[in-house]
Structures are given as C-alpha cells and as structure tokens.
Design a protein around this motif. Structure first.
Motif, PDB file in Angstrom:
ATOM      1  N   SER A  47       0.862  -1.185   0.000  1.00 26.44           N
ATOM      2  CA  SER A  47       0.000   0.000   0.000  1.00 26.44           C
ATOM      3  C   SER A  47       0.894   1.229   0.000  1.00 26.44           C
ATOM      4  CB  SER A  47      -0.898  -0.014   1.230  1.00 26.44           C
ATOM      5  OG  SER A  47      -0.119  -0.094   2.411  1.00 26.44           O
ATOM      6  N   PRO A  48       1.510   1.494  -1.170  1.00 23.69           N
ATOM      7  CA  PRO A  48       2.510   2.563  -1.217  1.00 23.69           C
ATOM      8  C   PRO A  48       1.942   3.931  -0.822  1.00 23.69           C
ATOM      9  CG  PRO A  48       1.928   1.838  -3.428  1.00 23.69           C
ATOM     10  CD  PRO A  48       1.306   0.872  -2.491  1.00 23.69           C
ATOM     11  N   ALA A  49       2.771   4.715  -0.173  1.00 22.93           N
ATOM     12  CA  ALA A  49       2.395   6.076   0.203  1.00 22.93           C
ATOM     13  C   ALA A  49       3.644   6.933   0.086  1.00 22.93           C
ATOM     14  CB  ALA A  49       1.858   6.091   1.626  1.00 22.93           C
ATOM     15  N   GLY A  50       3.419   8.225  -0.038  1.00 21.94           N
ATOM     16  CA  GLY A  50       4.554   9.144  -0.106  1.00 21.94           C
ATOM     17  C   GLY A  50       5.201   9.214  -1.477  1.00 21.94           C
ATOM     18  N   ILE A  51       4.539   8.606  -2.478  1.00 24.12           N
ATOM     19  CA  ILE A  51       5.068   8.678  -3.854  1.00 24.12           C
ATOM     20  C   ILE A  51       3.918   9.087  -4.770  1.00 24.12           C
ATOM     21  CG2 ILE A  51       6.909   6.986  -3.594  1.00 24.12           C
ATOM     22  CD1 ILE A  51       5.047   4.858  -4.687  1.00 24.12           C
ATOM     23  N   ASP A  52       4.281   9.570  -5.981  1.00 21.14           N
ATOM     24  CA  ASP A  52       3.202   9.916  -6.917  1.00 21.14           C
ATOM     25  C   ASP A  52       2.896   8.699  -7.812  1.00 21.14           C
ATOM     26  OD1 ASP A  52       5.100   9.770  -8.869  1.00 21.14           O
ATOM     27  OD2 ASP A  52       5.261  11.934  -9.199  1.00 21.14           O
ATOM     28  N   ALA A  53       2.006   8.920  -8.789  1.00 19.50           N
ATOM     29  CA  ALA A  53       1.536   7.780  -9.587  1.00 19.50           C
ATOM     30  C   ALA A  53       2.666   7.113 -10.373  1.00 19.50           C
ATOM     31  CB  ALA A  53       0.436   8.244 -10.536  1.00 19.50           C
ATOM     32  N   ALA A  54       3.742   7.867 -10.661  1.00 19.99           N
ATOM     33  CA  ALA A  54       4.855   7.280 -11.403  1.00 19.99           C
ATOM     34  C   ALA A  54       5.869   6.638 -10.467  1.00 19.99           C
ATOM     35  CB  ALA A  54       5.537   8.349 -12.246  1.00 19.99           C
ATOM     36  N   GLY A  55       5.640   6.800  -9.172  1.00 16.57           N
ATOM     37  CA  GLY A  55       6.558   6.213  -8.204  1.00 16.57           C
ATOM     38  C   GLY A  55       7.648   7.168  -7.748  1.00 16.57           C
ATOM     39  N   PHE A 110       9.330   9.588  -5.410  1.00 13.45           N
ATOM     40  CA  PHE A 110       9.220   9.755  -3.960  1.00 13.45           C
ATOM     41  C   PHE A 110       9.105  11.235  -3.625  1.00 13.45           C
ATOM     42  CE2 PHE A 110      11.769   9.588   0.193  1.00 13.45           C
ATOM     43  CZ  PHE A 110      10.649   9.311   0.945  1.00 13.45           C
ATOM     44  N   GLY A 111       8.176  11.550  -2.697  1.00 18.63           N
ATOM     45  CA  GLY A 111       7.945  12.935  -2.302  1.00 18.63           C
ATOM     46  C   GLY A 111       8.981  13.454  -1.320  1.00 18.63           C
ATOM     47  N   GLY A 112       9.789  12.581  -0.756  1.00 18.71           N
ATOM     48  CA  GLY A 112      10.863  13.047   0.113  1.00 18.71           C
ATOM     49  C   GLY A 112      10.639  12.822   1.595  1.00 18.71           C
ATOM     50  N   ASP A 113       9.403  12.524   1.991  1.00 11.73           N
ATOM     51  CA  ASP A 113       9.144  12.343   3.424  1.00 11.73           C
ATOM     52  C   ASP A 113       9.052  10.850   3.744  1.00 11.73           C
ATOM     53  OD1 ASP A 113       8.307  12.302   6.016  1.00 11.73           O
ATOM     54  OD2 ASP A 113       6.892  13.957   5.791  1.00 11.73           O
ATOM     55  N   VAL A 114      10.106  10.322   4.348  1.00 13.16           N
ATOM     56  CA  VAL A 114      10.161   8.881   4.583  1.00 13.16           C
ATOM     57  C   VAL A 114       9.114   8.443   5.608  1.00 13.16           C
ATOM     58  CG1 VAL A 114      11.919   8.885   6.410  1.00 13.16           C
ATOM     59  CG2 VAL A 114      11.776   6.958   4.852  1.00 13.16           C
ATOM     60  N   TRP A 115       8.736   9.345   6.499  1.00 16.11           N
ATOM     61  CA  TRP A 115       7.725   8.991   7.513  1.00 16.11           C
ATOM     62  C   TRP A 115       6.385   8.672   6.842  1.00 16.11           C
ATOM     63  CZ3 TRP A 115       6.808   6.852  11.787  1.00 16.11           C
ATOM     64  CH2 TRP A 115       5.598   7.034  12.447  1.00 16.11           C
ATOM     65  N   VAL A 116       6.043   9.455   5.818  1.00 18.30           N
ATOM     66  CA  VAL A 116       4.786   9.203   5.091  1.00 18.30           C
ATOM     67  C   VAL A 116       4.858   7.831   4.411  1.00 18.30           C
ATOM     68  CG1 VAL A 116       3.291   9.990   3.216  1.00 18.30           C
ATOM     69  CG2 VAL A 116       4.332  11.650   4.752  1.00 18.30           C
ATOM     70  N   ALA A 117       6.023   7.530   3.824  1.00 18.10           N
ATOM     71  CA  ALA A 117       6.174   6.231   3.159  1.00 18.10           C
ATOM     72  C   ALA A 117       6.081   5.079   4.162  1.00 18.10           C
ATOM     73  CB  ALA A 117       7.508   6.179   2.419  1.00 18.10           C
ATOM     74  N   MET A 118       6.647   5.307   5.351  1.00 23.78           N
ATOM     75  CA  MET A 118       6.601   4.253   6.372  1.00 23.78           C
ATOM     76  C   MET A 118       5.207   4.074   6.948  1.00 23.78           C
ATOM     77  SD  MET A 118      10.011   4.933   8.588  1.00 23.78           S
ATOM     78  CE  MET A 118       9.497   3.802   9.865  1.00 23.78           C
ATOM     79  N   HIS A 119       4.580   5.213   7.222  1.00 23.03           N
ATOM     80  CA  HIS A 119       3.273   5.168   7.887  1.00 23.03           C
ATOM     81  C   HIS A 119       2.184   4.973   6.841  1.00 23.03           C
ATOM     82  CE1 HIS A 119       0.359   7.124  10.970  1.00 23.03           C
ATOM     83  NE2 HIS A 119       0.313   5.827  10.977  1.00 23.03           N
ATOM     84  N   ASN A 120       2.344   3.933   6.034  1.00 22.93           N
ATOM     85  CA  ASN A 120       1.371   3.694   4.966  1.00 22.93           C
ATOM     86  C   ASN A 120       0.146   2.949   5.534  1.00 22.93           C
ATOM     87  OD1 ASN A 120       1.955   0.719   4.679  1.00 22.93           O
ATOM     88  ND2 ASN A 120       3.991   1.584   4.326  1.00 22.93           N
ATOM     89  N   PHE A 121      -0.830   2.740   4.679  1.00 23.75           N
ATOM     90  CA  PHE A 121      -2.145   2.277   5.156  1.00 23.75           C
ATOM     91  C   PHE A 121      -2.112   0.947   5.910  1.00 23.75           C
ATOM     92  CE2 PHE A 121      -6.502   0.662   4.705  1.00 23.75           C
ATOM     93  CZ  PHE A 121      -7.204   1.775   5.138  1.00 23.75           C
ATOM     94  N   LEU A 122      -1.267   0.022   5.470  1.00 30.64           N
ATOM     95  CA  LEU A 122      -1.313  -1.320   6.076  1.00 30.64           C
ATOM     96  C   LEU A 122      -0.235  -1.541   7.144  1.00 30.64           C
ATOM     97  CD1 LEU A 122      -2.117  -3.437   2.894  1.00 30.64           C
ATOM     98  CD2 LEU A 122      -3.667  -2.773   4.719  1.00 30.64           C
ATOM     99  N   TRP A 123       0.511  -0.496   7.461  1.00 36.11           N
ATOM    100  CA  TRP A 123       1.629  -0.664   8.412  1.00 36.11           C
ATOM    101  C   TRP A 123       1.139  -1.125   9.782  1.00 36.11           C
ATOM    102  CZ3 TRP A 123       4.584   3.431  11.592  1.00 36.11           C
ATOM    103  CH2 TRP A 123       5.804   2.908  12.030  1.00 36.11           C
ATOM    104  N   ASN A 124       0.236  -0.348  10.372  1.00 35.95           N
ATOM    105  CA  ASN A 124      -0.214  -0.705  11.726  1.00 35.95           C
ATOM    106  C   ASN A 124      -0.968  -2.029  11.790  1.00 35.95           C
ATOM    107  OD1 ASN A 124       0.992   1.131  13.373  1.00 35.95           O
ATOM    108  ND2 ASN A 124      -0.584   2.693  13.055  1.00 35.95           N
TER     109      ASN A 124
END
Lengths: 612, 255
Positions: free
Chosen positions: A224-232, A234-248
């Motif tokens: 459930s990727p997060a913190g990236i755009d549709a092409a993949g 990366f927006g630069g914020d690793v916390w957003v990428a880590m705290h993705n939808f299925l993490w918890n």
C-alpha cells in the motif's frame, strides 16, 4: 537524513499504540489513500512541493526480463522466497522469546520462585543460537535480493535509505542488550541487580520491536505505497512512506502472532526434552516448561484471529481488488488450508490441556465434560473451514443446480467464520478453566453463586455471539456485517476477563484436592505440542506467501511492475510445495538449535587426556 | 451390556457419517459434496480420537483389543483373517480411488475473480476503486425517483437477463440448465451481497470475455453487455438486482 527523522522514528512506537486505538471506520476513505494519499500528504508540506518540482528522486523503473540477473541456474524468486521465509520464522521466534522471558522473569522476581527464573533463562538460551541463524538468513535474503532483484532494491533503498541504515545500526543495540541479558543473567542477581537485569530485558524488547516496525514498513509500502506519486517518484518524506495504510494492521498482527509462535517453538523444545528425559525430575521440569510455553502460545493464539480479521478488513478497505484476490479469488483455497491449520492449532491446544487433567487425581471429575467441549469445538471447526464455493463433481453440480449449496453456502462467508472462531476461543478458554480447577476445591461459601454467574456469563455470551453472527451477518448490509465482528470479539474478551476474575476469587485460599504431579502426562500430549509448532510454522509460511502474493505482478502495488520471468502467480500446488520444503528446512534447523541447547549442558569425563 | 470403547468410537464415526448423509441428502435434499464430507469426517475422526484418548484409562480400553489381537496367541485365527482382510480392503479402496473414470476432473474455479484497478468500457476509463452508482444517491434523496429507476432496471433485467439468471434472480432461468458454469444465483448471500456496485458494473459490462486470466478455464456464456446496453441501463439494472433481492451493496459507509 531529514531533520527530525530520528524523533519521528522514536515516536513510532507511540504512534503504533495510538494508531491501534483508531476505529477502522474513522480511517480515511479509499479515495484519500494509496498513491494519491502519498501525493496529498507530500502536498501538505510546502517544502515537499518545492522538492517535487526539482525532485532528486527517480520514478519507479520500467524493467524488462533482462534487468533480472540469473545466477548459476538458481530460480531467483524461489531463492529469495525461501531465504525470506526462513529469516522471518527465526526472526519471529527471537523477537517473541524475550517478550515472555521478560514477563516470566518478572513473575519470578515478584513471587521469588526460582523455578520461573531458571525457566526464563533456559528459554533465552534456546533463542540465543536462533539469533545468529536469524542474522545469517537475513544476510542470505538481503544478498539474494541484491543479486536477483538489484533494481527493486535500488528503488526501495532510494526511498528507505535512512531507515535501512537506522535498522542496521539498531542491531548493535539489540545484540548488546541480548548478550548482556543472557551472559549477565547469573551475575545480575539480587535485590538491585535484578532490577537492572529486568530493565535490560525491557530495553531488548523495545529495540526488537522497533526493528520489526522498520522492516514491516518496507513490506507494507510495497503493498500500500504512500509518499510517492503515480509514477513512483518519492515525495521526500520517509515517515509518510513508512506510515502507509497497512503498516499498523501488519504491526499488530505480527506482534501478537510472534508471541504465539515463540511459545509454540519453546513448547516443542520442552516436548523434545520431555521425551528424551531419563529421570522423573527432568520429566517433571520439562512438563512444567511445556505447560507454560503452551500457555504463552494459547494466550497469543486467542486474540490472533481478531488481529488477522482487522488486517484483512483493512486490506479490503484499501483495495477491493486485493481483498477479493485474497479471500474470494485465486488465494481463497489457500485460506481453506489456513482455516484447517488454525483449527488444528485449536484442537491440539485443547487436547494438550485435556491430557493435562491427568496430572492430578482431582482432574478425573471433569473428564465427563470433555466430550461436550470436543463436540462444540469440532462443530465450530467444521463451520470455520467450510468453503463458500464447493469442489463439486459434475453429478453433484447437477443435483445442487449450481456451485453454491443452499444450506452450507452461507457457512462459507465471514459472519459464520467469525461466529465459529469466537466459539472455538471460548471453548478453549473453558478447557483452560477446567484444567485450572483440576486439583482444587473452592472454600468460599458463595461458590454456587459464583459458578452460576459464570454459567450465566457463558450462556449469554454464546447467545450474543450467535445473534450477532446470524442477524447482523445475514440480514444487514456489509458495513454492519463487518462491524458486528467487533461486539462479537468484545463479548468473547469480556467473558474471558470477567470469568478469570470470578474464578480467581472463587479459588482464592482453595484446598488442594490432590497434588499436581508434573511429568505425569502421556507422551501423546507432547506430540500435540509438536503439532502446534509445525502447524504454526506451516501456517505462517502459507499466509506470508499470500500476503506477499496478493501484489501479483507488482513489486510495488500499481506503481512498480514486476517484469521478471517469475512474475506469474504460481499454482496452489507449486506454492504449497515451496512452503512445505521451507517448513522442513526450518524444522531441521530448529532441531539443530535444540540439539545445541542439549549438548551445551553435557560434560564428558576425559580421564588421562589432560595433564594433571 | 457396556459397549467396548473401541466399538463406541467406531459407532460415533459411522453415526456422524450417516447423520450427514441423512440430513443433507435425504431430509434437506441438498447433497453434501463428497470433497467436503471427506474433510468433515477427517476432523470428526480427529475429535473422536481426542475424546477417546486424552486419559490413560480410556486409551488403554481402546488399545487393549488391538494389542490383544496382535499379541494374544489364542487369537491367531482371527489375527490372520484381519491381516488379510485389512490390506485387501485398503487395496480395494485405493484402486477405486485411482482407477480412471469417465467423470470430468474436478475444477477449482474462481467464481469471483478480483477486479482490475481500472476498466475501459464505453470508450472511457473507470477507476473501480472509486466508482459509485450515480443513481444510488436517490435512494435517500428522492425515493420516488429511485423506485422509478429500479422499475426501469427491472424492465432491462426481464428483457435481457432473466433467460439465464431467472425471474426470481436465483440463477434458474430457462437457459440455465444448458450452461456450464451455471448462471449466478443473486439470492445467495455470497454473491452480490458481498460485492460493491463497481464490481457488478465491471462484470456486466465486460461479461465472460472480460474475465481476468486467473479465472480460467472459463467458458462463461455471459455476453459483453457493453455492446447491447447503455451505461445508464447497467447502473439501473444493478439497482434492481439489489432492490429485488433485498441486499445492500458492499459499502464502507454507515447509513
């Protein structure tokens, strides 16, 4: 490293615990999630927008078959698959053992019963050898990934480089804590030193949990990727990428499952030692150890279906496609195997408890009830694994007029499964209650009222679970069907908590009707412990494959396509064969670990070999 | 007379097996599939084993006749008979299981394959994760208009769908018997009641040929309705399917 990253990492545990308290229905809707969500989060911070304009990050690579190296004819996917699975089994074991070792040590400290301390020490001794195997297999997996999937690792590293370095560095802390905890066990004894030792145990667990959270964020990012755009990009914020939808959801599920798994492996160790014991004292010790390990395994097993249900509900909420692939599509049949294995866990756990009634003469008076418990648990188990779409011969298909069965079909959907699993959990708890009472007679004068209250509690709970399962499951719309599982779970948990409290008061100052004779159990019961460990291992392998497999031909879901020759979803037979081979390899390694623990305590007399 | 424990265990197994066949095949007239019955009986046997062997006394009673049969010199004759009959029985059973038959092999077909993330129909690209029925909102906002739309959907259904899916939406239309796989029964709790409307939109508009590869071998006769119906008609017929069966589409929102 971005400023504030370490602080955010430090807050990961806190966020996890808070995140778990969030009601799934309060979570953002699908349209706000996934890739769009990543972009949206990145857009919230103005610096990120600026960064996006001149992003230093590359889009997800578009690979061809040639971009996947081959090596000595190895199948890259199978190599990484088995290495990852072996690593995960050991990792689950070595993360779990310190949790309950810490608890057992604390119990020993509180009760001043040395037996608990010795048992905790023996547990951690077994996990120590497994720790180095975990690291070796982790290395094998990492190198396997670098050799066979260099571009995937390149892309993942470009996003998670900070957390990957952080992960490697934390291992120093993990190793330091573990070695001081183990080697300092006998040194750090006494009123003050014991507190120091216990604190190191707590630190060991905290560090281990952070390691698990970090690794989980990488795999859930792929789902459930997060913190990236549709092409993949990366927006630069690793916390957003880590705290993705299925993490918890994965964090919770793995944390609980690790405890159950660790308990079952230690249980197998105790069974191994029990069966090879030569003296009555040894038998008694390992019987007691096996009982405690089984208790840990069951304590972890009971909430596990709820954590699993939460995870799958979140997968459905994230993507209908993933959800249906998982449970209605190609992996549905693996879920039937999963159901069978989970049922096997419950059956073997109950059988072990029933066998344990024989440790005390007092347990004989409860023998007559076991057949009713067996009836309830087997009936619930049959419902639990009944598939919705049946395997039918042509004749049966004609006779039924379609692939669905009028009466058995409704048992194939989740409301029936939820009802069944709650019943299985309550019955397992009842088995435990009978076991607990086996050698005791209550002395309080309100014993009849107390028992009546407990009976009323169970009857009401069964009625409520059936009502919620049948009414909400079949006569309301989907959102209530899913929601009904929560009061079902709460009913089960409430009964367990209240009944435990009532029981502990009833049996306070109770008389012992007959002594509890540790070691007086049939060898059959020990094979139930082995069955528990093997079923758990196989189950984890199967479910791990499914979790990873629902990405199908994507490295990172919907963003980074897998174009390797192995991008196909393997057939069920092929997948189960790989997992079964991996299970055999793991069990062989575990037996090696057990053997090491065995020889470490042996001494050979070598008269005449050494100079006097 | 007390029935020996071993015989009790055998009687339990035979009784449960007979019970399943009696209840499903005879009383309810819905056969219990042999694949499922075998799985059921395996775990009933496991449960029976657990009950009969969890304590030593009972185990000894179970094992004693078997032990006597193998070890007791006075039972030589019966032992020889059993040692001949049992392998023959299992040999026959294995032969029956393995011998080639004219029956088509069993299929593990995926009835509800996972939908793609997006689908291209009517010349447009629809994101199935976010797609909603444009008429669903009238259920609350304008119930009269909603009823009208449902009726229109009903008319579309009767003209196009009922031949296979049946006038009661139970998958038993006049053509149903000639089709394999048989048309879906929408009254079953496991079909449309479990799905989002976007899923139905995808299935109806792209039909059998639009199924993903994982669903193969797939011989579905479902037409590609994109070629025969309008987008509006498909949304209306979806309203009708849920209205007639009384189910609500899968949704994540409370009412």
């Amino acid at each position: 490293m971005r400023p504030g990253f370490l602080i955010k990492m430090g807050g990961a545990l806190l966020v996890l615990s808070l995140g778990l308290l969030i009601n799934p229905v309060d979570l953002p809707g699908i349209d706000q999630l996934g890739i769009d969500a990543g972009a949206a989060f990145a857009a919230d911070e103005s610096p990120a927008v600026e960064e996006e304009a001149v992003s230093p990050y590359q889009p997800a690579p578009k690979l061809t078959e040639k971009d996947y190296p081959t090596f000595l004819g190895f199948n890259g996917r199978v190599f990484v698959w088995i290495a990852a699975q072996l690593h995960l089994w050991f990792a689950a074991f070595v993360l779990a053992v310190p949790i309950f070792v810490f608890i057992i040590e604390a119990i020993g400290m509180k009760t001043r019963d040395k037996r608990f301390d010795s048992m905790a020490y023996e547990f951690i001794k077994v996990s120590l050898t497994a720790y180095s195997l975990t690291a070796i297999l982790g290395g094998l997996m990492a190198f396997g990934l670098l050799v066979f999937y260099p571009h995937v690792m390149g892309y993942m590293t470009s996003i998670f480089k900070e957390s990957m370095i952080f992960y490697a560095l934390i291992f120093f802390a993990e190793s330091a804590c573990l070695y001081i905890y183990y080697y300092g066990w006998h040194w750090l004894q006494g009123p003050f030193k014991k507190w120091v030792h216990l604190t190191i145990g707590l630190l060991l667990n905290a560090v281990g949990t952070v390691l698990m959270l970090l690794a989980n964020s990488w795999l859930t990012f792929m789902m459930s990727p997060a913190g990236i755009d549709a092409a993949g990009v990366f927006g630069g914020d690793v916390w957003v990428a880590m705290h993705n939808f299925l993490w918890n959801p994965i964090n919770l599920h793995r944390f609980v499952a690790n405890i159950a798994y660790g308990g079952s492996i230690i249980g197998a160790y105790a069974a191994f030692k029990f069966l090879s014991a030569r003296t009555a004292e040894e038998k008694a010790h390992y019987d007691w150890m096996g009982y405690n390990a089984n208790f840990v395994a069951i304590a972890g097993l009971l909430p596990l279906p709820f954590a699993g249900y939460y995870l799958v509900a979140e997968i459905y909420a994230y993507s209908q496609q993933m959800g249906i692939t998982l449970m209605g599509g190609i992996f549905a049949w693996l879920f039937i195997i999963q159901a069978v294995l989970i049922g096997t866990l419950f059956l073997s756990a109950n059988y072990y408890l029933w066998c344990g009634l024989g440790r005390s003469e007092g347990g004989v008076r409860y023998y007559k009830y076991m057949k009713y418990l067996a009836l309830a648990i087997v009936a619930a188990f049959l419902v639990w694994f009944t598939p919705h779409t049946l395997v039918l011969s042509n004749e049966e298909l004609k006779a039924l007029g379609g692939p669905y069965h009028k009466y058995l079909g409704p048992l194939g959907i989740m409301p029936a499964k939820n009802t069944a699993v709650n019943i299985m959990i309550l019955v397992t708890y009842l088995s435990f209650l009978y076991y607990r009472r086996a050698n005791k007679i209550a002395t309080v004068d309100w014993v009849k009222a107390g028992n009546a209250a407990q009976i009323a509690l169970f009857v009401m709970a069964f009625a409520n679970i059936f009502f919620l399962g049948i009414y909400h499951g079949y006569f309301t719309n989907t959102v209530y069907k899913v929601a009904a599982s929560i009061p079902q779970v709460l009913t089960t948990l409430t009964v367990i908590v209240i009944s435990t409290v009532i029981d502990s008061f009833i049996y306070k100052n109770s008389k012992e009707v007959a002594p509890q004779r540790w070691g007086r159990v049939p060898p059959r019961s020990q094979y139930a412990l082995f069955l528990l460990a093997v079923s758990f291992t196989w189950l984890m392998g199967l479910m791990g494959y499914i979790r990873s497999g629902i990405r199908q031909h994507w490295h990172v879901m919907d963003v980074f396509r897998d174009n390797s020759p192995d991008a196909f979803t393997p057939s069920l037979g092929y997948a189960t064969n790989v997992i079964s081979v991996a299970t055999i390899m793991f069990m062989a390694m575990v037996i090696f670990v057990f053997w090491l623990a065995q020889i470490s305590g042996q001494k050979t007399q070598t008269a005449g070999f050494w100079k006097e | 007379m007390k029935i020996p424990r071993l015989l009790q265990a055998v009687l339990v197994l035979v009784g449960v097996y007979g019970g399943f066949v009696l209840v499903f095949d005879v009383i309810l007239e819905q056969v219990i599939p042999s694949s499922l019955l075998n799985m059921y009986m395996f775990f009933v046997a496991a449960g029976t084993y657990m009950v009969f062997t969890f304590n030593e006394e009972s185990t000894e009673q179970i094992v004693a006749p078997i032990k006597a049969l193998v070890e007791d010199p006075s039972r030589k004759k019966i032992r020889n008979v059993v040692f001949v009959v049992l392998p023959l029985f299992f040999g026959l059973f294995t032969y029956q299981q393995m011998k080639p038959s004219f029956e088509a092999p069993l299929e593990l077909r995926t009835i509800h394959p996972a939908p793609p993330a997006a689908v291209k129909v009517f010349g447009k690209r629809y994101n199935l994760l976010t797609l909603v029925n444009p008429y669903r909102k009238f259920e609350k906002e304008d119930p009269e208009k909603f009823d009208e739309l449902v009726n229109e959907g009903g008319a579309v259904y009767i003209k196009n769908c009922q031949y296979c899916h049946g006038d009661k939406l139970d998958g038993k239309g006049p053509y149903a018997q000639g089709l394999n796989p048989v048309p879906l029964n929408f009254q079953d709790v496991g079909t449309i009641a479990q799905l989002q409307e976007a899923y139905l939109f995808w299935r109806i508009s792209t039909g059998g040929p639009g199924l993903p590869k994982e669903a193969t071998p797939w011989l579905s006769a479902m037409p590609v309705w994109e070629d025969f119906l309008t987008e509006d008609e498909i949304w209306k017929v979806i309203l009708f399917l849920y209205d007639y069966t009384g189910y609500s589409p899968r949704s994540w929102e409370h009412e």
